[in-house]
Design an enzyme around this catalytic site. Structure first.
Site, PDB file in Angstrom:
ATOM      1  N   SER A  28       3.670  -1.409  -1.072  1.00  0.00           N
ATOM      2  CA  SER A  28       3.959  -1.543  -2.501  1.00  0.00           C
ATOM      3  C   SER A  28       4.264  -0.162  -3.082  1.00  0.00           C
ATOM      4  CB  SER A  28       2.750  -2.104  -3.242  1.00  0.00           C
ATOM      5  OG  SER A  28       2.416  -3.363  -2.749  1.00  0.00           O
ATOM      6  N   GLU A  54       2.632   4.023  -6.649  1.00  0.00           N
ATOM      7  CA  GLU A  54       1.467   3.909  -5.783  1.00  0.00           C
ATOM      8  C   GLU A  54       1.395   5.026  -4.729  1.00  0.00           C
ATOM      9  OE1 GLU A  54      -1.764   3.239  -4.500  1.00  0.00           O
ATOM     10  OE2 GLU A  54      -0.470   2.648  -2.854  1.00  0.00           O
ATOM     11  N   ARG A  81      -6.805   0.150  -6.312  1.00  0.00           N
ATOM     12  CA  ARG A  81      -5.947   1.167  -5.685  1.00  0.00           C
ATOM     13  C   ARG A  81      -6.314   2.576  -6.186  1.00  0.00           C
ATOM     14  NH1 ARG A  81      -4.760  -2.727  -3.220  1.00  0.00           N
ATOM     15  NH2 ARG A  81      -2.740  -3.301  -2.369  1.00  0.00           N
TER      16      ARG A  81
END
Ligand code: EPU
Length: 339
Positions: A237, A333, A166
């Site tokens: 998420s 995130e 990520r």
């Protein structure tokens, strides 16, 4: 060359969390040239520039000053490399999921596990989208980027993108300094299903699946667990799965042997943030306008009428309780802008 922008543009529909936000000035760039022009105008005027993609990984504050631009050019095409391999060129404005389904339908392998991830191609490399054992970095060959200061275009290889979990250089050194205008992927005509993650093989349910079978199975798994942003605001998420040292992981496993985890090649261990949040009692909990999704605790949802500050305070509260109980820091995130 002029640039027309809308004033005081409502961005509620431009972010999947459906936070109410207004942009002082907004342009949908229909071509890379229009994007270049928007960058130069913002630079000349000294306005902060915000670039939007599909808005699926964003927490927006109530107002964006300066100029907000959304690349909407959305062509994609393929180039045959040899009998087995194909290059896909996709503009920033292409909807990622549509591309996945189109190439899977053509029997091209490589991104079928990434079906139903919301967002546009221009944003996909920034967070190196990933799901069900596959990351964009596995198939990305290069990206074309625009320098917002001078409008120059350049090509960056996958290695230049410094991909991680990520993560990419676009979140770090090149944050605000490169706008992705196109990406090039390398896909395979030979069947190469990757079905090791969770119960994906079972969901596919047949021995020699096509790429489309896999993409459709992934869609079913995601629809079952993840809220549809067109029905309930969310940004996927909300936290990354934390990566801890082997020593820390051992201490956690001693106390919580059932903690879901994934060992990394460097010896560290990635642990399931959703499990930690659920164990702190947050799954399905609602606080004001926001909540923790009832089937996937890693996803925060917006029931309507809330603001970014309230969401961020709720997320901080969750992270604090996880830290107190497990001594693990959760990292947010989505990108936060203007809040
Ligand atoms: N789990 C729980 N409780 C929960 C959620 C998860 O105990 O509420 C446990 C599950 O039972 C499982 C483990 O945690 O044992 C992993 O759960 P899951 O397979 O749902 O995946 P995840 O690690 O929670 C990541 C990605 C998702 C991606 C899935 C599938 C991140 C931050 N998230 O979630 O990506 O779809 O794996 O590959 O890495 C996104 O980035 O927006 C996203 C949805």
């Amino acid at each position: 060359m002029t640039l027309e922008w809308q004033r005081d543009r409502d961005l509620t529909d431009a972010n999947t969390l459906r936070l109410v936000c207004r942009a002082d000035r907004y342009v949908a760039a229909e071509t890379p040239e229009e994007l270049q022009r928007a960058c130069l105008v913002a630079h000349e005027q000294g306005w902060p520039l915000t670039v939007l993609g599909g808005g699926s990984n964003l927490v927006l504050g109530p107002r964006l000053g300066g100029l907000t631009v959304k690349p909407v050019f959305a062509q994609w095409w393929q180039e045959s490399i040899d009998t087995d391999t194909v290059r896909i060129h996709a503009d920033a404005g292409v909807t990622w999921h549509d591309l996945v389904m189109s190439v899977a339908q053509q029997g091209l392998w490589g991104i079928e596990n990434l079906a139903l991830i919301p967002g546009h191609c221009g944003a996909a490399p920034i967070q190196n989208i990933g799901a069900y054992g596959v990351e964009l970095a596995d198939v990305l060959e290069s990206v074309e980027v625009l320098d917002p200061e001078n409008g120059d275009l350049a090509v960056m290889s996958a290695a230049d993108c410094e991909f991680g979990y990520r993560d990419s250089v676009f979140k770090r050194d090149l944050s605000g300094r490169a706008i992705i205008t196109r990406m090039v992927l390398r896909l395979d005509r030979r069947a190469c299903p990757r079905l090791d993650y969770g119960n994906l093989a079972e969901c596919v349910g047949r021995p020699d699946p096509t790429a489309l079978d896999v993409a459709e199975a992934v869609c079913r798994v995601r629809r079952d667990k993840l809220p549809d942003p067109t029905v309930l605001g969310n940004a996927g998420s909300f936290f990354k799965n934390p990566i801890v040292t082997a020593h820390h992981a051992d201490a956690l496993f001693h106390e919580y042997p059932e903690l879901p985890h994934f060992a990394l090649p460097d010896g560290r261990v990635k642990i399931a943030a959703g499990w930690l949040i659920e164990r702190c009692g947050f799954k399905g909990v609602r606080q004001g306008a926001f909540g923790v999704h009832e089937r996937q605790a890693l996803v925060l949802v917006h029931h309507g009428g809330g603001e970014a500050a309230e969401l961020l305070a709720f997320a901080d509260d969750i992270a604090r309780q996880v830290s107190e109980r497990f001594d693990v820091m959760l990292e947010r995130e989505p990108r936060v802008i203007g809040a």
